[in-house]
Design a protein around this motif. Structure first.
Motif, PDB file in Angstrom:
ATOM      1  N   VAL A   1      60.934  86.925  34.497  1.00  0.00           N
ATOM      2  CA  VAL A   1      61.027  85.485  34.707  1.00  0.00           C
ATOM      3  C   VAL A   1      60.931  85.244  36.207  1.00  0.00           C
ATOM      4  CG1 VAL A   1      62.494  83.445  34.560  1.00  0.00           C
ATOM      5  CG2 VAL A   1      62.416  85.054  32.655  1.00  0.00           C
ATOM      6  N   SER A   2      60.023  84.345  36.604  1.00  0.00           N
ATOM      7  CA  SER A   2      59.753  84.118  38.028  1.00  0.00           C
ATOM      8  C   SER A   2      59.677  82.633  38.337  1.00  0.00           C
ATOM      9  CB  SER A   2      58.427  84.787  38.430  1.00  0.00           C
ATOM     10  OG  SER A   2      58.380  86.139  38.038  1.00  0.00           O
ATOM     11  N   VAL A   3      59.896  82.298  39.603  1.00  0.00           N
ATOM     12  CA  VAL A   3      59.751  80.925  40.081  1.00  0.00           C
ATOM     13  C   VAL A   3      58.839  80.935  41.307  1.00  0.00           C
ATOM     14  CG1 VAL A   3      61.969  80.132  39.196  1.00  0.00           C
ATOM     15  CG2 VAL A   3      61.837  81.125  41.488  1.00  0.00           C
ATOM     16  N   ARG A   4      58.390  79.735  41.694  1.00  0.00           N
ATOM     17  CA  ARG A   4      57.448  79.632  42.817  1.00  0.00           C
ATOM     18  C   ARG A   4      58.110  79.037  44.046  1.00  0.00           C
ATOM     19  NH1 ARG A   4      53.627  75.945  44.881  1.00  0.00           N
ATOM     20  NH2 ARG A   4      54.194  74.361  43.331  1.00  0.00           N
ATOM     21  N   ASP A   5      57.755  79.584  45.204  1.00  0.00           N
ATOM     22  CA  ASP A   5      58.147  79.035  46.494  1.00  0.00           C
ATOM     23  C   ASP A   5      56.883  78.954  47.331  1.00  0.00           C
ATOM     24  OD1 ASP A   5      59.395  78.219  48.824  1.00  0.00           O
ATOM     25  OD2 ASP A   5      59.985  80.246  49.404  1.00  0.00           O
ATOM     26  N   GLY A   6      56.208  77.814  47.321  1.00  0.00           N
ATOM     27  CA  GLY A   6      54.933  77.687  48.023  1.00  0.00           C
ATOM     28  C   GLY A   6      53.888  78.594  47.408  1.00  0.00           C
ATOM     29  N   PHE A   7      53.292  79.474  48.237  1.00  0.00           N
ATOM     30  CA  PHE A   7      52.283  80.399  47.696  1.00  0.00           C
ATOM     31  C   PHE A   7      52.890  81.748  47.332  1.00  0.00           C
ATOM     32  CE2 PHE A   7      51.845  80.606  52.403  1.00  0.00           C
ATOM     33  CZ  PHE A   7      52.226  81.927  52.598  1.00  0.00           C
ATOM     34  N   ARG A   8      54.216  81.798  47.263  1.00  0.00           N
ATOM     35  CA  ARG A   8      54.905  83.032  46.873  1.00  0.00           C
ATOM     36  C   ARG A   8      55.518  82.871  45.486  1.00  0.00           C
ATOM     37  NH1 ARG A   8      56.836  80.858  51.349  1.00  0.00           N
ATOM     38  NH2 ARG A   8      56.416  81.771  53.390  1.00  0.00           N
ATOM     39  N   VAL A   9      55.635  83.988  44.791  1.00  0.00           N
ATOM     40  CA  VAL A   9      56.363  84.030  43.528  1.00  0.00           C
ATOM     41  C   VAL A   9      57.620  84.871  43.744  1.00  0.00           C
ATOM     42  CG1 VAL A   9      56.318  84.815  41.126  1.00  0.00           C
ATOM     43  CG2 VAL A   9      54.268  83.823  42.158  1.00  0.00           C
ATOM     44  N   ILE A  10      58.761  84.357  43.332  1.00  0.00           N
ATOM     45  CA  ILE A  10      60.020  85.074  43.489  1.00  0.00           C
ATOM     46  C   ILE A  10      60.529  85.484  42.113  1.00  0.00           C
ATOM     47  CG2 ILE A  10      62.396  84.957  44.327  1.00  0.00           C
ATOM     48  CD1 ILE A  10      61.478  82.835  46.317  1.00  0.00           C
ATOM     49  N   LEU A  11      60.792  86.764  41.958  1.00  0.00           N
ATOM     50  CA  LEU A  11      61.304  87.293  40.696  1.00  0.00           C
ATOM     51  C   LEU A  11      62.780  86.928  40.536  1.00  0.00           C
ATOM     52  CD1 LEU A  11      60.851  89.152  38.191  1.00  0.00           C
ATOM     53  CD2 LEU A  11      61.623  91.048  39.636  1.00  0.00           C
ATOM     54  N   LEU A  12      63.109  86.244  39.432  1.00  0.00           N
ATOM     55  CA  LEU A  12      64.503  85.895  39.151  1.00  0.00           C
ATOM     56  C   LEU A  12      65.197  86.970  38.327  1.00  0.00           C
ATOM     57  CD1 LEU A  12      64.823  82.106  38.223  1.00  0.00           C
ATOM     58  CD2 LEU A  12      65.451  83.245  40.346  1.00  0.00           C
ATOM     59  N   ARG A  13      64.556  87.353  37.235  1.00  0.00           N
ATOM     60  CA  ARG A  13      65.124  88.363  36.348  1.00  0.00           C
ATOM     61  C   ARG A  13      64.008  89.238  35.804  1.00  0.00           C
ATOM     62  NH1 ARG A  13      70.399  87.775  35.265  1.00  0.00           N
ATOM     63  NH2 ARG A  13      71.374  85.708  35.166  1.00  0.00           N
ATOM     64  N   SER A  14      64.337  90.495  35.520  1.00  0.00           N
ATOM     65  CA  SER A  14      63.390  91.393  34.868  1.00  0.00           C
ATOM     66  C   SER A  14      64.115  92.164  33.777  1.00  0.00           C
ATOM     67  CB  SER A  14      62.760  92.367  35.874  1.00  0.00           C
ATOM     68  OG  SER A  14      63.755  93.166  36.475  1.00  0.00           O
TER      69      SER A  14
ATOM     70  N   CYS B   1      47.381  85.911  42.653  1.00  0.00           N
ATOM     71  CA  CYS B   1      46.828  87.113  42.020  1.00  0.00           C
ATOM     72  C   CYS B   1      47.841  87.808  41.117  1.00  0.00           C
ATOM     73  CB  CYS B   1      46.267  88.075  43.055  1.00  0.00           C
ATOM     74  SG  CYS B   1      47.486  88.725  44.219  1.00  0.00           S
ATOM     75  N   THR B   2      48.743  87.012  40.539  1.00  0.00           N
ATOM     76  CA  THR B   2      49.677  87.533  39.536  1.00  0.00           C
ATOM     77  C   THR B   2      49.639  86.592  38.336  1.00  0.00           C
ATOM     78  OG1 THR B   2      51.492  86.314  40.589  1.00  0.00           O
ATOM     79  CG2 THR B   2      51.248  88.649  41.165  1.00  0.00           C
ATOM     80  N   GLY B   3      49.872  87.139  37.148  1.00  0.00           N
ATOM     81  CA  GLY B   3      49.911  86.293  35.969  1.00  0.00           C
ATOM     82  C   GLY B   3      51.049  85.294  36.049  1.00  0.00           C
ATOM     83  N   SER B   4      52.213  85.759  36.509  1.00  0.00           N
ATOM     84  CA  SER B   4      53.369  84.875  36.644  1.00  0.00           C
ATOM     85  C   SER B   4      53.079  83.749  37.621  1.00  0.00           C
ATOM     86  CB  SER B   4      54.591  85.666  37.096  1.00  0.00           C
ATOM     87  OG  SER B   4      54.309  86.395  38.284  1.00  0.00           O
ATOM     88  N   GLY B   5      52.397  84.079  38.716  1.00  0.00           N
ATOM     89  CA  GLY B   5      52.074  83.068  39.717  1.00  0.00           C
ATOM     90  C   GLY B   5      51.089  82.033  39.201  1.00  0.00           C
ATOM     91  N   ARG B   6      50.038  82.495  38.527  1.00  0.00           N
ATOM     92  CA  ARG B   6      49.039  81.539  38.048  1.00  0.00           C
ATOM     93  C   ARG B   6      49.586  80.663  36.916  1.00  0.00           C
ATOM     94  NH1 ARG B   6      44.587  82.449  36.054  1.00  0.00           N
ATOM     95  NH2 ARG B   6      44.425  84.678  35.572  1.00  0.00           N
ATOM     96  N   ALA B   7      50.551  81.188  36.143  1.00  0.00           N
ATOM     97  CA  ALA B   7      51.203  80.343  35.136  1.00  0.00           C
ATOM     98  C   ALA B   7      51.990  79.222  35.811  1.00  0.00           C
ATOM     99  CB  ALA B   7      52.114  81.183  34.254  1.00  0.00           C
ATOM    100  N   LEU B   8      52.530  79.492  36.991  1.00  0.00           N
ATOM    101  CA  LEU B   8      53.255  78.475  37.739  1.00  0.00           C
ATOM    102  C   LEU B   8      52.329  77.427  38.347  1.00  0.00           C
ATOM    103  CD1 LEU B   8      55.794  80.915  39.410  1.00  0.00           C
ATOM    104  CD2 LEU B   8      56.402  79.060  37.838  1.00  0.00           C
ATOM    105  N   LEU B   9      51.037  77.735  38.412  1.00  0.00           N
ATOM    106  CA  LEU B   9      50.037  76.790  38.915  1.00  0.00           C
ATOM    107  C   LEU B   9      49.357  76.024  37.778  1.00  0.00           C
ATOM    108  CD1 LEU B   9      48.218  78.974  41.630  1.00  0.00           C
ATOM    109  CD2 LEU B   9      50.040  77.288  41.986  1.00  0.00           C
TER     110      LEU B   9
END
Length: 266
Positions: A106-119, A140-148
């Motif tokens: 589970v990840s969240v976005r901070d600008g152009f970064r993705v921060i991992l919350l839990r794994s 360039c991550t699936g988690s990141g592009r889902a946030l976009l």
């Protein structure tokens, strides 16, 4: 802007905050700049700069050049991690592991970064770099592009306008905002992101956004594995992720409703 140096600064800043919080938690002597630099084996000038920025953000505080303490913003962020959907994410991740046999995040976005919350527990091995707070690129991550997912082309191009794409990601990574938009347009019709070797060689990541009942994206839920583990059953994996994401989104709304009934700001 060099995203790798940004990630390095964030990592070092988090190390400083963690050390200050740990010493305060256990009642140990609080530290100033030189002592923090010694404890963390970092240059004193860098610690000085980072602690100033952390104080400006409210994550640390310092009275009259004394030792550092955790600041008010630190406690606000800590309290936010007790929200319903974040608390329930651990259970959902482990249920997905049991059902799919894949690593989950589970990840969240901070600008152009993705921060991992839990794994999930099978994603954290001895010596692994996969830990909460890990920072990866959004493009360039699936988690990141889902946030976009809800971002249009103009918004994505503006967000990534100063990003250095060179040397970042795996063989399937986008190398420009336009390529990121092309990948998003490819994925939207099927309802989920598949990032094929976009961040790491040989790793496929399938991801979906987590939304609250109002439709706002809170986070992304993703699984990672080899191509043979992801591609043949992509639709089934996406269905399981989407159902888990809906449950997490409902938890967020329930938490805010309960807080409103008690007169507590959410």
């Amino acid at each position: 802007m060099d995203s790798s140096s940004e990630s390095s600064s964030m990592t070092q800043g988090l190390r400083i905050v963690r050390l200050v919080a740990d010493r305060e938690k256990w009642g140990r002597r609080l530290l100033g700049v030189s002592q923090l630099a010694s404890e963390l084996d970092m240059e004193q000038s860098r610690v000085s700069r980072l602690t100033r920025e952390l104080c400006d953000l409210g994550l640390l505080e310092r009275v009259e050049r004394g030792p550092f303490r955790t600041g008010p913003r630190f406690f606000t962020l800590a309290a936010s991690l007790n929200t319903g959907w974040v608390r329930e994410a651990r259970t959902e991740l482990e249920a997905l592991v049991a059902a799919l046999g894949l690593r989950c995040r589970v990840s969240v976005r901070d600008g152009f970064r993705v921060i991992l919350l839990r794994s999930s527990t099978n994603d954290v091995l001895p010596g692994s770099f996969v830990k909460p707070g890990m920072v990866t690129p959004v493009w360039c991550t699936g988690s990141g592009r889902a946030l976009l997912w809800d971002h249009g082309q103009a918004t994505i191009e503006d967000l990534l306008s100063d990003v250095n794409f060179i040397g970042v990601g795996g063989p399937g990574a986008a190398h420009s905002p336009a390529e990121v938009c092309e990948l998003m347009e490819r994925d939207r019709p099927r309802g989920f992101v598949v990032a094929a070797e976009e961040f790491e060689h040989g790793i496929y990541e399938l991801a979906v956004p987590v939304r609250n009942l109002e439709g706002t994206i809170l986070a992304s839920l993703s699984v990672l594995g080899a191509r043979a583990e992801i591609e043949p059953r992509a639709k089934d994996i996406a269905k399981a992720l989407t159902e888990a994401a809906e449950r997490l989104g409902s938890c967020d709304s329930s938490t805010r409703d309960n807080a409103a009934k008690k007169g507590v700001p959410s």
